[in-house]
Design an enzyme around this catalytic site. Structure first.
Site, PDB file in Angstrom:
ATOM      1  N   GLN A  92      -4.765  -1.825   9.591  1.00 23.08           N
ATOM      2  CA  GLN A  92      -4.599  -3.098   8.893  1.00 23.08           C
ATOM      3  C   GLN A  92      -5.232  -4.227   9.713  1.00 23.08           C
ATOM      4  O   GLN A  92      -4.941  -4.399  10.886  1.00 23.08           O
ATOM      5  CB  GLN A  92      -3.099  -3.377   8.664  1.00 23.08           C
ATOM      6  CG  GLN A  92      -2.828  -4.636   7.871  1.00 23.08           C
ATOM      7  CD  GLN A  92      -3.364  -4.577   6.442  1.00 23.08           C
ATOM      8  OE1 GLN A  92      -3.248  -3.565   5.757  1.00 23.08           O
ATOM      9  NE2 GLN A  92      -3.973  -5.666   5.992  1.00 23.08           N
ATOM     10  N   ASP A 116     -11.065   2.867   4.176  1.00 22.51           N
ATOM     11  CA  ASP A 116     -11.513   1.481   3.992  1.00 22.51           C
ATOM     12  C   ASP A 116     -13.041   1.406   3.886  1.00 22.51           C
ATOM     13  O   ASP A 116     -13.586   0.394   3.448  1.00 22.51           O
ATOM     14  CB  ASP A 116     -11.070   0.618   5.188  1.00 22.51           C
ATOM     15  CG  ASP A 116      -9.812  -0.189   4.883  1.00 22.51           C
ATOM     16  OD1 ASP A 116      -9.515  -0.393   3.697  1.00 22.51           O
ATOM     17  OD2 ASP A 116      -9.143  -0.615   5.847  1.00 22.51           O
ATOM     18  N   LYS A 154       0.844  -1.213   0.000  1.00 22.34           N
ATOM     19  CA  LYS A 154       0.000   0.000   0.000  1.00 22.34           C
ATOM     20  C   LYS A 154       0.872   1.255   0.000  1.00 22.34           C
ATOM     21  O   LYS A 154       0.608   2.211  -0.735  1.00 22.34           O
ATOM     22  CB  LYS A 154      -0.945  -0.021   1.211  1.00 22.34           C
ATOM     23  CG  LYS A 154      -2.056  -1.064   1.058  1.00 22.34           C
ATOM     24  CD  LYS A 154      -2.823  -1.342   2.340  1.00 22.34           C
ATOM     25  CE  LYS A 154      -3.779  -2.520   2.110  1.00 22.34           C
ATOM     26  NZ  LYS A 154      -4.481  -2.969   3.320  1.00 22.34           N
TER      27      LYS A 154
END
Ligand code: NAP
Length: 316
Positions: free
Chosen positions: A119, A142, A75
Site C-alpha cells: 500500500q 498493482d 480491498k
C-alpha cells in the site's frame, strides 16, 4: 431536446455535428465495477469447484496513515465478497526497507499468495521503487514492477495497473473501438498517467501526455476526443479544456469540505461545466474509483490462473 448520440462529434470526419448543446451521458463506474466484481466472484467459484483453487491477495501496510488503512480494509472486504483469500501484513511506521523486503520475500515464496500489494504511500525512509522491484512480477497485481511496466509498453501480456485498466473499461463502455481517437492524458504519474497512455496507444489512439510543465495545456486538451484528467487538482479542467463531444474520464479525487460543511470527494474536472460540452463523462465519486478495486480482484484472479497454467476466465 433530442439527445445526440454519445459518440457523434469525435469520430474523424464527424466534427461539429449539429451544434446543439447536449448533456453528457454519465459513465456509471459503480455499476460497471459491480458487474466486474460479480464476474470475478463467479470465476472464483468456478476455479474453486474445478481446480480447488482459491486465489489469494496479500497486502502490506506500513505505518498508521488512516486513508491507507481504509483503502486496505476496502480491498480485503472486496476480496472476501468475491471469494478470494486475503493475507494482511502490517509493519510499523518505523520499519526499514530491509524489513519490508523481507516480508515481500516471504510472500513471494508463499504458494497461497497470488497477488502482493504494497500500500502506497510508504514512509519517507523507504524507497518505493526499491521495494516494488522485489515483488515477484507475476504476483505484482498493482502492475508497478519495472518488468510489468516494460511488458505494458512493449505490448506484451503482463499485469496492467488497476486504475488505468479501469479507465479503459469505462471508455470502452461507451466506445468499443477507440482506434484513431485523439487522446490527451493530463498527469504523467507512474501509477495513472503513464500506464494509461500506454493502454490508449495500444488501443490505437493518438496520445498526448500533458503535465505541469506543458505549455498551453488547455488548448492541447481541447483537441481531445478522449480526455483523461489525472492530476489531483480540484476542478482544474474547466470548459476551456474540453472539446464538444469528447469523452471525459476524471481520475482525480481530492477530499474537500463542501458548502454544507461535510467532507466530499472532488474531481479534477469541473463536472457541471463539462457536462454541457462533453458527450460522456465519469462522475466523482462513482466513476473511476470503484473500478480500481474491481480490477485488483481481476488481476489477482488472473495471476492465480497464470501461475498454475490455468486459462484465465476473465482474460483481457
Ligand atoms: P501525482 O503522482 O501527484 O501526479 C500528478 C500529475 O499531474 C503529475 O504528472 C503532474 O505533473 C501533473 N500536474 C500537476 N499540476 C498540473 C497542471 N496544473 N497541469 C497539468 N498537469 C499537472 O498524482 P496521481 O497519483 O497520478 O493521482 C492523480 C489524481 O488521481 C489524484 O487526485 C489521486 O488521488 C487520483 N487517483 C485516483 C485513483 C482512483 O482509484 N480513482 C487512483 C489513483 C489516483 P508533473 O509530473 O510535471 O509534476
Amino acid at each position: 431536446m433530442a439527445r445526440r448520440t454519445v459518440y457523434k462529434g469525435w469520430r474523424p470526419g464527424e466534427e461539429g455535428s449539429e451544434g446543439v448543446v447536449p448533456e453528457a451521458a454519465i459513465i456509471d463506474g459503480r455499476t460497471i465495477a459491480a458487474e466486474l466484481r460479480k464476474r470475478v466472484a463467479d470465476a472464483a467459484a468456478g476455479l474453486r469447484a474445478v481446480h480447488g483453487l482459491i486465489p489469494g491477495l496479500a497486502t502490506i501496510l506500513v505505518g498508521d496513515d488512516p486513508a491507507s488503512h481504509s483503502y486496505v480494509r476496502a480491498k480485503h472486504a472486496a476480496c472476501v465478497a468475491a471469494g478470494l483469500a486475503t493475507f494482511d501484513r502490517r509493519l510499523p511506521a518505523t520499519a526499514s526497507a530491509t524489513d519490508l523486503i523481507a516480508e515481500i520475500a516471504r510472500l513471494n515464496a508463499d504458494q497461497r499468495v497470488d497477488g502482493i500489494l504494497v500500500q502506497l504511500p510508504l514512509p519517507a525512509q523507504i524507497d518505493a521503487h526499491r521495494v516494488i522491484a522485489e515483488i515477484d512480477p507475476d504476483k505484482d497485481v498493482d502492475g508497478f514492477h519495472p518488468v510489468n511496466v516494460g511488458r505494458l509498453w512493449s505490448g506484451l501480456p503482463g499485469m496492467v495497473p488497476c486504475t488505468p485498466q479501469g479507465c479503459m473499461m469505462l471508455l470502452r463502455s461507451v466506445r468499443r473501438d477507440l482506434a484513431g481517437a485523439e487522446a490527451v492524458v493530463v498527469g504523467r504519474s507512474s501509477i495513472v498517467g503513464r500506464p494509461l497512455a500506454a493502454l490508449l496507444l495500444a488501443a490505437d489512439c493518438t496520445v498526448t501526455l500533458a503535465h505541469s510543465k506543458t505549455r498551453h495545456a488547455a488548448e492541447i486538451a481541447r483537441r481531445a476526443d478522449i480526455l483523461i484528467a489525472a492530476v489531483g487538482r480540484p476542478r482544474l479542467i474547466g470548459a476551456e479544456w474540453i472539446k464538444s463531444g469528447a469523452i471525459v474520464v476524471d481520475v482525480g479525487i481530492t477530499p474537500m469540505i463542501g458548502a454544507d460543511g461535510r467532507r466530499q470527494m472532488v474531481g479534477d474536472v469541473d463536472f457541471a461545466a463539462a457536462r454541457s460540452i462533453a458527450a460522456a463523462i465519469t462522475p466523482v465519486p462513482g466513476g473511476v474509483g470503484p473500478m480500481t478495486i474491481a480490477c485488483l480482484l481481476r488481476n489477482t484472479l488472473g495471476a492465480a490462473c497464470r501461475r498454475r497454467g490455468i486459462a484465465d476466465p476473465l482474460a483481457l
